[in-house]
Enzyme design. Structure first.
Site, short mmCIF file in Angstrom:
data_model
loop_
_atom_site.label_atom_id
_atom_site.label_comp_id
_atom_site.label_asym_id
_atom_site.label_seq_id
_atom_site.Cartn_x
_atom_site.Cartn_y
_atom_site.Cartn_z
N ASP A 142 0.81 -1.21 0.00
CA ASP A 142 0.00 0.00 0.00
C ASP A 142 0.84 1.27 0.00
O ASP A 142 0.44 2.28 -0.57
CB ASP A 142 -0.93 0.02 1.22
CG ASP A 142 -2.02 -1.04 1.14
OD1 ASP A 142 -2.48 -1.32 0.02
OD2 ASP A 142 -2.40 -1.58 2.19
N SER A 286 -7.22 6.17 -1.52
CA SER A 286 -8.43 5.35 -1.53
C SER A 286 -8.82 5.08 -2.97
O SER A 286 -9.03 6.00 -3.75
CB SER A 286 -9.57 6.06 -0.81
OG SER A 286 -10.78 5.36 -0.98
#
Length: 405
Positions: A142, A286
């Protein structure tokens, strides 16, 4: 600045009166000539200034020019001296090494997230015939891997990054996958973007603006404290926003935020029933932003630290309303009240956001970006790429063979 904005506003009002059109929707920006609301908030100058500066991408865009500036910016640190084999050797510690040799795709055995690697490989196989020999390191975690202060330790391709990192942005694995965060596993996971965009756009068509609930909306886990104030706002003013956590991770600063059980998740297409959709960072960028922009709902994008490859052409006040990550509960309440009182203005921004994603973030654009990125990147390699022992060949049938030399 106030004088400059007033002049811009007056010029655009005159333009609209004379020509009867606006840049994007063939009418003057909503409420431009209407009486002011009672709120002290006035977003019209911000919107007019942004529209005056905005240069939309060309429809179709076969050369990927819409997003090309991001490629140029990310590769610029390597433009003078190129990329050496030693730099790639250093980068291998931050991800998975891929090689393209004679239009065939190879990768090293280890991948920390095999499903993410597999999703990217589907894309690479689509464009392999257009690629020269090259090698690159893909980060499927991530977080970006190359802090700015570390200098040019070596190039790493990452799905999202910040201004404090030197990672090279590439389209996320989630564009081409049927696996993703639980919230978004409907109907085909977070990805298979070609499927999801059709599904969400169809839902948006079934729920026109006038039929949407005039509420702010958010569902998601507490993966960032930036999300707390909108949840607090929902408890204080439920007539303004419906925001709840689906997964709650408490810390010593947040014990007051959630006193009830986690909320049920809601498929992304069902978010389209609300007029104002909040977009927050999570542990990184996101990946929901592109989905909720398709809803023809107004996206309130909180914070600007994290970026994906297409964010550079998304413009605040043109495609979405920017919100500071430290916006207070009352700031958020005032913003939502203003948007309710300026409904046409909110609708126009929502429509521009939808049109951008629909026209300039097709699967063809994702493939084109990958192709152009790798072609430009390959020009910076200062050595001839060779196959080494211990590499798998990636194939369309997923039947892989290891090269042992």
């Amino acid at each position: 600045m106030a004088l400059t904005r007033r002049m811009i506003r007056e010029i655009l009002v005159l333009f609209c009166i004379l020509h009867g059109v606006s840049a994007m929707v063939n009418k003057c920006p909503a409420n431009l000539l209407s009486p002011r609301s009672n709120s002290t908030l006035d977003l019209v100058p911000n919107i007019l200034e942004a529209l005056a500066d905005y240069r939309p991408c060309e429809p179709g865009d076969p050369l990927c020019l819409c997003h090309a500036a991001t490629i140029t910016k990310d590769l610029e640190p390597y433009s003078d001296k190129g990329i050496s084999q030693d730099m790639i050797s250093q980068s291998k510690r931050q991800g998975t090494l891929y090689k393209v040799i004679r239009r065939r795709i190879f990768r090293q055995e280890h991948c920390s997230h095999p499903l993410r690697c597999s999703s990217v490989e589907d894309v690479l196989l689509e464009i392999a015939g257009d690629l020269p020999d090259l090698e690159f390191v893909l980060n499927v975690c991530d977080w970006p891997q190359v802090p700015f202060l570390s200098g040019l330790s070596g190039p790493v391709f990452s799905h999202s990054t910040t201004a404090l990192h030197l990672d090279i942005m590439c389209p996320a694995w989630s564009f081409w996958t049927v696996f993703g965060p639980k919230l978004q596993q409907y109907p085909h996971g977070l990805g298979r973007w070609d499927w999801m965009r059709q599904h969400i756009a169809a839902a948006a068509t079934r729920i026109p603006w006038k039929s949407k609930k005039a509420l702010g909306f958010f569902r998601g886990s507490r993966s960032s404290p930036d999300r707390d104030n909108v949840v607090i706002l929902s408890k204080r003013y439920p007539n303004l926003v419906d925001a709840q956590y689906t997964l709650y991770v408490a810390d010593k600063f947040s014990s007051h935020i959630l006193t009830s059980d986690p909320a049920e998740e809601l498929p992304l297409a069902d978010h389209c029933q609300f007029k104002y959709l909040f977009s927050f960072r999570g542990v990184a960028a996101s990946f929901r932003l592109r989905h909720i922009l398709l809803c023809r709902s107004l996206v309130l994008h909180v914070g600007d630290q994290w970026q994906e490859f297409f964010y550079g052409q998304l413009k605040p006040w043109v495609h979405y309303v920017p919100v500071a990550s430290n916006a207070s509960v009352e700031d958020l309440a005032e913003l939502l009240r203003y948007l309710r009182q300026n409904d046409d203005l909110a609708e126009e921004i929502a429509e521009r956001g939808h049109q951008f994603v629909w026209m300039h973030l097709r699967m063809a654009d994702v493939l084109c970006y990958w192709r152009k990125l790798l072609q430009e990147y390959s020009k910076l390699l200062m050595y001839k790429v060779k196959l080494e022992p211990g590499f798998y060949e990636v194939s369309n049938t997923k039947a892989v063979q290891i090269y042992r030399g």
